[in-house]
Write a protein that holds these residues in place. Structure first.
Motif, PDB file in Angstrom:
ATOM      1  N   PRO B  87      83.908  54.559 -54.132  1.00 63.18           N
ATOM      2  CA  PRO B  87      83.414  54.709 -55.610  1.00 63.18           C
ATOM      3  C   PRO B  87      81.862  54.566 -55.633  1.00 63.18           C
ATOM      4  CG  PRO B  87      84.654  52.731 -55.145  1.00 63.18           C
ATOM      5  CD  PRO B  87      84.694  53.363 -53.985  1.00 63.18           C
ATOM      6  N   ARG B  88      81.201  55.437 -56.059  1.00 64.93           N
ATOM      7  CA  ARG B  88      79.554  55.421 -55.985  1.00 64.93           C
ATOM      8  C   ARG B  88      79.028  56.370 -56.936  1.00 64.93           C
ATOM      9  NH1 ARG B  88      77.017  58.999 -53.010  1.00 64.93           N
ATOM     10  NH2 ARG B  88      75.733  57.737 -52.156  1.00 64.93           N
ATOM     11  N   PRO B  89      78.007  56.112 -57.471  1.00 61.77           N
ATOM     12  CA  PRO B  89      77.450  57.178 -58.276  1.00 61.77           C
ATOM     13  C   PRO B  89      76.813  58.160 -57.170  1.00 61.77           C
ATOM     14  CG  PRO B  89      76.080  55.145 -58.360  1.00 61.77           C
ATOM     15  CD  PRO B  89      77.168  54.839 -57.528  1.00 61.77           C
ATOM     16  N   PRO B  90      77.291  59.554 -57.587  1.00 61.72           N
ATOM     17  CA  PRO B  90      76.826  60.399 -56.706  1.00 61.72           C
ATOM     18  C   PRO B  90      75.374  60.724 -56.545  1.00 61.72           C
ATOM     19  CG  PRO B  90      77.566  61.366 -58.608  1.00 61.72           C
ATOM     20  CD  PRO B  90      77.456  59.938 -58.755  1.00 61.72           C
ATOM     21  N   SER B  91      74.545  59.966 -55.752  1.00 57.88           N
ATOM     22  CA  SER B  91      73.184  59.886 -55.767  1.00 57.88           C
ATOM     23  C   SER B  91      72.531  59.824 -54.277  1.00 57.88           C
ATOM     24  CB  SER B  91      72.771  58.777 -56.469  1.00 57.88           C
ATOM     25  OG  SER B  91      71.284  58.222 -55.975  1.00 57.88           O
ATOM     26  N   LEU B  92      71.560  60.615 -53.976  1.00 61.89           N
ATOM     27  CA  LEU B  92      71.028  60.610 -52.745  1.00 61.89           C
ATOM     28  C   LEU B  92      69.809  59.651 -53.071  1.00 61.89           C
ATOM     29  CD1 LEU B  92      71.788  64.295 -51.743  1.00 61.89           C
ATOM     30  CD2 LEU B  92      73.061  62.200 -51.147  1.00 61.89           C
ATOM     31  N   ASN B 272      75.953  40.447 -60.565  1.00 61.33           N
ATOM     32  CA  ASN B 272      74.975  40.794 -61.698  1.00 61.33           C
ATOM     33  C   ASN B 272      73.816  40.469 -61.272  1.00 61.33           C
ATOM     34  OD1 ASN B 272      73.514  40.978 -64.035  1.00 61.33           O
ATOM     35  ND2 ASN B 272      74.889  39.774 -65.276  1.00 61.33           N
ATOM     36  N   PRO B 273      72.752  41.513 -61.139  1.00 65.24           N
ATOM     37  CA  PRO B 273      72.812  42.766 -61.652  1.00 65.24           C
ATOM     38  C   PRO B 273      73.164  43.727 -60.529  1.00 65.24           C
ATOM     39  CG  PRO B 273      70.591  41.961 -60.825  1.00 65.24           C
ATOM     40  CD  PRO B 273      71.504  40.586 -60.679  1.00 65.24           C
ATOM     41  N   LEU B 274      73.153  43.379 -59.119  1.00 64.34           N
ATOM     42  CA  LEU B 274      73.427  44.247 -58.147  1.00 64.34           C
ATOM     43  C   LEU B 274      74.597  45.170 -57.919  1.00 64.34           C
ATOM     44  CD1 LEU B 274      71.793  42.430 -55.180  1.00 64.34           C
ATOM     45  CD2 LEU B 274      70.582  44.235 -56.694  1.00 64.34           C
ATOM     46  N   GLY B 275      75.775  44.712 -58.472  1.00 67.67           N
ATOM     47  CA  GLY B 275      76.951  45.371 -58.488  1.00 67.67           C
ATOM     48  C   GLY B 275      77.591  45.356 -57.005  1.00 67.67           C
ATOM     49  N   SER B 276      76.934  44.574 -55.948  1.00 69.36           N
ATOM     50  CA  SER B 276      77.446  44.560 -54.832  1.00 69.36           C
ATOM     51  C   SER B 276      78.770  43.687 -54.670  1.00 69.36           C
ATOM     52  CB  SER B 276      76.415  43.527 -53.760  1.00 69.36           C
ATOM     53  OG  SER B 276      76.135  42.492 -54.482  1.00 69.36           O
ATOM     54  N   VAL B 277      79.423  44.092 -53.652  1.00 68.64           N
ATOM     55  CA  VAL B 277      80.803  43.173 -53.324  1.00 68.64           C
ATOM     56  C   VAL B 277      80.690  42.842 -51.675  1.00 68.64           C
ATOM     57  CG1 VAL B 277      83.380  43.518 -53.059  1.00 68.64           C
ATOM     58  CG2 VAL B 277      82.003  44.638 -54.892  1.00 68.64           C
ATOM     59  N   MET B 278      80.948  41.586 -51.462  1.00 62.64           N
ATOM     60  CA  MET B 278      81.066  41.137 -50.048  1.00 62.64           C
ATOM     61  C   MET B 278      82.266  41.834 -49.449  1.00 62.64           C
ATOM     62  SD  MET B 278      79.840  37.217 -50.279  1.00 62.64           S
ATOM     63  CE  MET B 278      79.150  36.947 -48.501  1.00 62.64           C
ATOM     64  N   PRO B 279      82.193  42.254 -48.377  1.00 64.19           N
ATOM     65  CA  PRO B 279      83.462  42.368 -47.652  1.00 64.19           C
ATOM     66  C   PRO B 279      84.183  41.457 -47.566  1.00 64.19           C
ATOM     67  CG  PRO B 279      81.557  43.675 -46.762  1.00 64.19           C
ATOM     68  CD  PRO B 279      81.146  42.582 -47.426  1.00 64.19           C
ATOM     69  N   ASP B 280      85.382  41.424 -47.204  1.00 68.69           N
ATOM     70  CA  ASP B 280      86.560  40.418 -46.996  1.00 68.69           C
ATOM     71  C   ASP B 280      86.132  39.380 -45.743  1.00 68.69           C
ATOM     72  OD1 ASP B 280      88.210  40.992 -49.055  1.00 68.69           O
ATOM     73  OD2 ASP B 280      89.788  41.502 -47.886  1.00 68.69           O
ATOM     74  N   GLU B 281      85.579  40.331 -44.650  1.00 63.27           N
ATOM     75  CA  GLU B 281      85.318  39.446 -43.583  1.00 63.27           C
ATOM     76  C   GLU B 281      84.061  38.644 -43.561  1.00 63.27           C
ATOM     77  OE1 GLU B 281      82.783  39.909 -41.144  1.00 63.27           O
ATOM     78  OE2 GLU B 281      81.932  41.388 -42.371  1.00 63.27           O
ATOM     79  N   PHE B 308      85.752  49.378 -59.023  1.00 62.46           N
ATOM     80  CA  PHE B 308      85.961  50.932 -58.885  1.00 62.46           C
ATOM     81  C   PHE B 308      86.827  51.403 -57.959  1.00 62.46           C
ATOM     82  CE2 PHE B 308      81.438  51.531 -60.749  1.00 62.46           C
ATOM     83  CZ  PHE B 308      82.057  51.219 -62.005  1.00 62.46           C
ATOM     84  N   GLY B 309      87.227  50.351 -56.920  1.00 66.02           N
ATOM     85  CA  GLY B 309      88.142  50.862 -55.692  1.00 66.02           C
ATOM     86  C   GLY B 309      89.634  50.811 -56.197  1.00 66.02           C
ATOM     87  N   ASP B 310      90.639  51.046 -55.405  1.00 65.61           N
ATOM     88  CA  ASP B 310      92.034  50.753 -55.638  1.00 65.61           C
ATOM     89  C   ASP B 310      92.296  49.336 -55.694  1.00 65.61           C
ATOM     90  OD1 ASP B 310      92.307  53.453 -56.176  1.00 65.61           O
ATOM     91  OD2 ASP B 310      93.249  53.757 -54.341  1.00 65.61           O
ATOM     92  N   VAL B 311      91.753  48.618 -54.866  1.00 68.76           N
ATOM     93  CA  VAL B 311      92.070  47.229 -54.785  1.00 68.76           C
ATOM     94  C   VAL B 311      90.956  46.320 -55.157  1.00 68.76           C
ATOM     95  CG1 VAL B 311      92.828  45.417 -52.952  1.00 68.76           C
ATOM     96  CG2 VAL B 311      93.297  47.907 -52.591  1.00 68.76           C
ATOM     97  N   ARG B 312      91.550  45.496 -56.048  1.00 70.27           N
ATOM     98  CA  ARG B 312      90.731  44.257 -56.565  1.00 70.27           C
ATOM     99  C   ARG B 312      89.935  43.321 -55.458  1.00 70.27           C
ATOM    100  NH1 ARG B 312      89.223  39.616 -58.615  1.00 70.27           N
ATOM    101  NH2 ARG B 312      89.098  39.092 -60.498  1.00 70.27           N
ATOM    102  N   PRO B 313      88.609  43.262 -55.544  1.00 69.81           N
ATOM    103  CA  PRO B 313      88.228  42.736 -54.499  1.00 69.81           C
ATOM    104  C   PRO B 313      88.779  41.105 -54.613  1.00 69.81           C
ATOM    105  CG  PRO B 313      86.374  43.618 -55.969  1.00 69.81           C
ATOM    106  CD  PRO B 313      87.625  43.803 -56.323  1.00 69.81           C
ATOM    107  N   ARG B 415      74.004  50.998 -55.946  1.00 69.06           N
ATOM    108  CA  ARG B 415      75.232  51.633 -55.842  1.00 69.06           C
ATOM    109  C   ARG B 415      76.353  50.792 -56.352  1.00 69.06           C
ATOM    110  NH1 ARG B 415      71.654  54.612 -54.795  1.00 69.06           N
ATOM    111  NH2 ARG B 415      71.706  56.330 -53.143  1.00 69.06           N
ATOM    112  N   PRO B 416      76.497  50.397 -57.557  1.00 70.72           N
ATOM    113  CA  PRO B 416      77.376  49.494 -57.882  1.00 70.72           C
ATOM    114  C   PRO B 416      78.680  49.910 -57.637  1.00 70.72           C
ATOM    115  CG  PRO B 416      76.093  50.325 -59.984  1.00 70.72           C
ATOM    116  CD  PRO B 416      75.515  50.994 -58.772  1.00 70.72           C
ATOM    117  N   GLN B 417      79.654  48.776 -57.279  1.00 70.75           N
ATOM    118  CA  GLN B 417      81.138  49.075 -57.171  1.00 70.75           C
ATOM    119  C   GLN B 417      81.878  48.717 -58.062  1.00 70.75           C
ATOM    120  OE1 GLN B 417      81.393  47.674 -52.853  1.00 70.75           O
ATOM    121  NE2 GLN B 417      79.321  47.801 -52.849  1.00 70.75           N
ATOM    122  N   GLY B 418      81.406  48.578 -59.370  1.00 71.06           N
ATOM    123  CA  GLY B 418      81.932  48.035 -60.450  1.00 71.06           C
ATOM    124  C   GLY B 418      81.154  47.568 -61.501  1.00 71.06           C
TER     125      GLY B 418
END
Lengths: 489, 489
Positions: B87-92, B272-281, B308-313, B415-418
């Motif tokens: 999930p990401r806005p298609p941006s370069l 909020n405001p970054l839209g970041s998600v810490m990975p599980d590890e 936006f992913g299939d699995v809720r963080p 690149r917010p992930q949600g």
């Protein structure tokens, strides 16, 4: 000094038939009409001139008799209007004594008892003598439910609208309009809508203090005040309070002079747990005192609309010329306890309180605010209030009689002028903490005196909640409680 | 160190048609399928074996191509499951840079700007680029209104029932059940229902600190955090935070070692405001760090269900073995912002938080709690969440494209992930406070970067709220904003 006087021992010494002056005879005769319910609280008694003709006595005799009854607490004079029967439970039992002053302010200890009493208050298996939640049958729940459903259906977008810190304007206008009638000129935008009166008290207290500060309060005090003060790391200074006329101004002045008091927090109209109302002239003097020492006052007016007299007690805020009175209230005792919608008119602290509201809970559900606004506008709120007051008064009457029947001689009872509590001072030997344990074993929940002070001032007292309609079960529970009390003597 | 790395510059250098290795050619071809929307975020791409047959290339080539696309941020590998479109806005466009660490904790100044931005957010005459309130069309308001009306009609006594500090049990059960699905085993009686997430944050913060204490937070931070910290007389210590993977753990460790940090307050999943998600590890390592220094963490998970992913963080709370994580959330971003119903699972601080709830606002309207419980039980909440996430994702996509079209070259976008924000770093010369004034004159409300830090770190940044559906008016407002920005260069 009216407010520092030891409460009068009422007319117990009067023996019918003994040789009495004419004016005492007349007074006794009228008193029995009040006690039999012929003259009811709020009734106007005949004018001096008419009574003089009716009873064939002189005007001076009638005046003397009315003065006696005023002293005994049966009548009250209203300027330009005459004498009225005072709202009171028809009891000759003595009244609670005023507490001693407190030498120093004190941090409030964490009191697990409060949480426990509140927990049991939610448990419907227990007789709710300890609870402040009024019985649901006293409220127009069906009409309110209909309005709520209709508001939601008509404007579903409300369910996702956050009111943020401003509040819903039409509700604020209705509240302001009612205060105008009560003698407090307020604009709707001077109000902040809150999550019940509790949040209003928190926000206003936070607006006028910082941690470590001292707040003067009445004693006994609503235990919620103590909990809030504790949670905000403030210190409480308890000021002796008369069970009829509210906080003692001389003691308050002394306390302010001897301590670094930063704010006063009190219930001038229909105090919890005493049911006292400060007379107007005393409220005026309190306001002058606040000005003299440049202090803010947080006024909890939540029971104001439950008065038994014909005229709603004026909030202290009515005297406020420079925004130092932070008026707090809610619909929790009069219309919709389950909505948790309250408000504050915080005077000169408006911006600070608004900001704290945003920070503390952000907003208050608009759908509930709109339902309340519509009920206030055309739901018959005044009609409901009249029947609610009648019900409260009947409950108090029945409970007062029941307690006098079942509780031991020497017990003292407050004479609430509204609301649904009676403050009970049991014989000195009784320990209401122990009583509480015994009562719980019989599925009776009570609020022991220790809840109402940071010191253990009231170990032989309790606040009797008269919130449920009178019934045989209630009387049986009162009798059981009386038995448990007598076992301690 | 994954979280301190400068964000990668994506595949801007690839020129179609130039001589490229086979695996790059394949990668480019798949990337354009993603950018055209043929492969959409969350789609599984064909397995390596199938792709190898389809394109007639070796398995090694496909694997290399998938690795390239993973590096470019287009695909993600999921163990035992294959490769998925990220999930990401298609941006370069480049991503925002991470902030510098803060030397010392700081008291938060009173920021009138927050109140001002919130005020304008309530004014429907202004384009709501500064507001966090999602548009009402995204919510099932009619169904919710129907349920609310029905609950009130069926059980009007609810309107006068105070839930006090416990919360309505069936709602707590529904919330606990959902957490179980998200990997957090919780019993319903570990929850306290609150007046929105805001009250949950207040109560938990008060439970773990006292005035003067230092709290570590992410930077940029949700301005509500700063307001709460300020109002409770605490100090904030801002920790650099990566716009993709959350707070930098090395910086957090250093900060804890050099300061007397009493608690950490953060948004590990959909910041909020970054839209970041810490990975599980990384969440696991964060939890270990908390244990090592014996610190509590307040976790704001309010956007967790908008991923936006299939699995809720997984909330950080999923790793909590000893009750040091105080999880906070609400229905404010997913179902009923106007209800102001939230909750906390405060772990070992449960009793303290319960008590503070009673002291702060006493209770939360049961009628609203019951309506939510019924909606969660059989109102199709998961179905609604899926369409809400799709809508949020579309908004972000449109806004990202719109900004890249109208904002100057060199602007960086998160690149917010949600959720529904994009964090925007404009060229260094731009002053977003000035921009705000200019924008207000054109009836556009924005949230300038200064709101998100106690220091003036982000004067050239803004948080773009993508809460309203895309339209010509929205694009016109973005274009106008872009013009105002360019005037400053």
């Amino acid at each position: 000094m009216i407010d520092t006087a030891t409460p009068r021992t009422p007319a117990r010494s009067i023996t019918p038939g003994a040789s009495r002056p004419l004016y005492v005879e007349l007074a006794d005769s009228l008193q029995s009409l009040v006690e039999q319910g012929t003259l009811r609280p709020g009734h106007r008694v005949p004018s001096v001139r008419i009574m003089s003709r009716q009873r064939d006595v002189s005007i001076a005799t009638v005046l003397q008799a009315y003065t006696v009854l005023e002293n005994r607490g049966y009548l009250e004079a209203r300027p330009q209007s005459g004498y009225y029967v005072r709202p009171r439970p028809p009891s000759l039992a003595p009244e609670p004594r005023m507490a001693k002053p407190m030498a120093k302010p004190s941090y409030v200890g964490v009191n697990d008892l409060t949480a426990e009493v509140m927990d049991f208050a939610q448990n419907q298996d227990y007789v709710p003598f300890g609870s402040a939640c009024p019985h649901h049958s006293l409220f127009p729940t069906k009409k309110l439910a209909r309005i709520l459903g209709s508001v939601a259906r008509r404007d579903p977008a409300l369910l996702v609208r956050s009111s943020l810190n401003r509040g819903y304007e039409p509700l604020a206008r209705e509240i302001a309009r009612r205060y105008l009638q009560a003698g407090v000129p307020l604009a709707h935008d001077e109000l902040v809508i809150t999550t019940g009166c509790t949040e209003a008290l928190n926000l206003t207290l936070r607006a006028v203090t910082k941690p470590g500060d001292t707040v003067a309060i009445e004693t006994p005090a609503y235990f919620g005040f103590l909990e809030i003060i504790q949670s905000l790391n403030l210190r409480a200074l308890e000021i002796p309070t008369c069970s009829r006329q509210g906080i003692c101004l001389d003691e308050l002045r002394t306390a302010i002079e001897q301590n670094d008091v930063k704010a006063v927090m009190l219930m001038p109209s229909l105090h919890n747990p005493l049911g006292s109302v400060m007379p107007d002239e005393k409220k005026a003097r309190l306001y002058d005192l606040l000005c003299e020492y440049d202090l803010p006052a947080i006024e909890d007016d939540i029971y104001g609309d439950t008065h038994f007299g014909d005229v709603r007690p004026k909030p202290l805020k009515a005297w406020d010329k420079d925004g130092r009175v932070l008026l707090c209230s809610s619909f929790g005792k009069t219309l919709a306890p389950g909505f948790h919608v309250g408000w504050t008119a915080p005077g000169r602290y408006l911006e600070r309180v608004r900001r704290l509201k945003f920070t503390n809970t952000m907003g208050t559900p608009v759908v509930l605010q709109k339902a309340l606004a519509e009920f206030l506008r055309d739901g018959g709120y005044d009609h409901h209030l009249r029947s609610l007051r009648r019900a409260y008064q009947q409950h108090l009457h029945s409970f007062a009689q029941g307690m006098q029947k079942h509780f031991p001689e020497g017990t003292r009872y407050s004479r609430p002028q509204g609301g649904n509590f009676i403050w009970v001072e049991l014989p000195a030997k009784v320990d209401t903490l122990r009583l509480r344990k015994d009562a719980l074993a019989h599925k009776i929940n009570i609020a022991p005196g220790n809840l109402f002070s940071v010191k253990e001032r009231y170990k032989n007292c309790l606040r009797m909640s008269c919130s449920v309609p009178w019934s045989d079960e209630i009387e049986a529970a009162l009798r059981k409680l009386g038995d448990l009390i007598k076992q301690q003597l």
